[in-house]
Design a protein around this motif. Sequence first.
Motif, mmCIF file in Angstrom:
data_model
loop_
_atom_site.group_PDB
_atom_site.id
_atom_site.type_symbol
_atom_site.label_atom_id
_atom_site.label_comp_id
_atom_site.label_asym_id
_atom_site.label_seq_id
_atom_site.Cartn_x
_atom_site.Cartn_y
_atom_site.Cartn_z
ATOM 1 N N SER A 18 9.632 -2.915 -7.149
ATOM 2 C CA SER A 18 9.891 -2.433 -5.793
ATOM 3 C C SER A 18 9.274 -1.055 -5.579
ATOM 4 N N LEU A 19 9.457 -0.159 -6.531
ATOM 5 C CA LEU A 19 8.899 1.180 -6.419
ATOM 6 C C LEU A 19 7.379 1.152 -6.342
ATOM 7 N N TYR A 20 6.769 0.334 -7.183
ATOM 8 C CA TYR A 20 5.304 0.259 -7.240
ATOM 9 C C TYR A 20 4.726 -0.218 -5.909
ATOM 10 N N ILE A 21 5.312 -1.244 -5.327
ATOM 11 C CA ILE A 21 4.812 -1.767 -4.056
ATOM 12 C C ILE A 21 5.039 -0.763 -2.934
ATOM 13 N N GLN A 22 6.152 -0.044 -2.989
ATOM 14 C CA GLN A 22 6.380 0.999 -1.983
ATOM 15 C C GLN A 22 5.344 2.103 -2.095
ATOM 16 N N ILE A 23 4.959 2.455 -3.304
ATOM 17 C CA ILE A 23 3.904 3.449 -3.496
ATOM 18 C C ILE A 23 2.588 2.947 -2.920
ATOM 19 N N LEU A 24 2.299 1.667 -3.123
ATOM 20 C CA LEU A 24 1.079 1.073 -2.563
ATOM 21 C C LEU A 24 1.074 1.189 -1.042
ATOM 22 N N PHE A 25 2.194 0.877 -0.404
ATOM 23 C CA PHE A 25 2.263 1.000 1.057
ATOM 24 C C PHE A 25 2.121 2.458 1.489
#
Length: 296
Positions: free
Chosen positions: A188-195
Amino acid sequence: MRIGNPRFAFILPLIAVLIWSLNIVVTRYVVDFISPLSISFYRWLLAFIVLTPFMILPVWRHRIQLLQLWPKLALLSAFGMVLYQGLAYSAAHYTTATNMGLINAFTPVFTIVIAIFILKEYPSPLTVLGCGISFMGLVLVITQGEFARLIDFGQYFGDLLMVLAVFLYAFYGVFLKKWHISLPVMVSLYIQILFALIYHLPFVYWQGLDALNANNTASVLYAGIFPSIFATLLWMMAVQRLGPNSTSIFMNFMPVFTALIAYFWLGEQWGIYHTVGTALTILGVLLAQNSRLWRS
């Protein structure tokens, strides 16, 4: 001493809050060397690069869930990483690290207020009292004890920016609770960083980025690794061992840690209004967070 031992689990959130407190001071220190947009973009870019080798396989394993959950993750990223951090970096140009740390401690109160409208969680009278006391402490610090300053918004523009940043960040916690996203936290954190990186791109194209140099590179490295990754991991471990309510109380150490670091590093002074305001804010937050214990 083993961190896994519940008796020593309190060390985890203390270290996390210390890292975040230092990041507030770093944010204030670096304002003359790099723009808010640049340090925010570099921070998340560095975190993304560091995490990518470890997250490719977990992301692939959860690709079906991610296709379903990406709108929620995109919204979380907007509130928790872009709006909050961008406003905080901007606020650092106009206010002190000490004030920023104290205003951050107001997050639980804003969370309670927002939860009324989104989660339909209505506070107890003791919670309302705690919120009111915290608000008095916040106003005292922002106005430096001179309440007549309330009519002149220009005098505390940076503080108001930070209040808005913390208010928007409170949405992050409320939405997390509302949605109960069924993903590993790191995915979840990784995808939020991508966004977060995607959100930055139009502004980067429009305004450009400041170059990294000897004055700002260390600050970018710190922001991209320690508060973005290490503190988050420590906080998640603390939640697992202590529970979310007990862990959140450790956020009340942020004004103290921030003020101490800012005093020794930046030479920021601590006034009597800081002492009284901090005491009121922390007292109010503790009352609001622990109202169930008082009723039992």
